[in-house]
Design a protein around this motif. Structure first.
Motif: not given
Length: 111
Positions: A78-102
């Motif tokens: 179900r995932r379209v992309i895996d990000l580095s931790k730094a990238a995940a932090r930039e878009i505010g998804m560290l706590e949730s672990g996943t996010a709906r993205v475009q």
């Protein structure tokens, strides 16, 4: 890191769920041959060419980051992309672990 205003982006190419790499992948080789680094703005995508730059926008927060594809994945269906931790932090998804993205292809940008 937000992309600067001079970045040219194509229309949305894909939308879906993003996740990020766990710490256990730090230093392991990526598909590009470079070691994975949590601090780098990189990502894994199944089909985009290695080196492609992609703007990833968190649909909920509208925060975005430009990443460079350097690996293959994600391997969760179900995932379209895996990000580095730094990238995940930039878009505010560290706590949730996943996010709906475009995802949008980016031309003329250096990350």
């Amino acid at each position: 890191m937000r992309a600067d205003a001079s970045t040219e982006a194509d229309a949305s190419m894909e939308e879906g769920e993003a996740s990020y790499y766990g710490d256990e992948f730090e230093g392991r080789p990526t598909a590009s041959g470079e070691p994975f680094a949590q601090a780098a703005l990189t990502a894994a995508h199944r089909t985009l060419p290695i080196g492609t730059r992609v703007r990833v926008t968190n649909v909920s927060t509208q925060e975005s980051v430009v990443v460079r594809v350097n690996d293959r994945g994600p391997f969760a269906k179900r995932r379209v992309i895996d990000l580095s931790k730094a990238a995940a932090r930039e878009i505010g998804m560290l706590e949730s672990g996943t996010a709906r993205v475009q995802l949008e292809l980016v031309r003329g940008t250096h990350v």
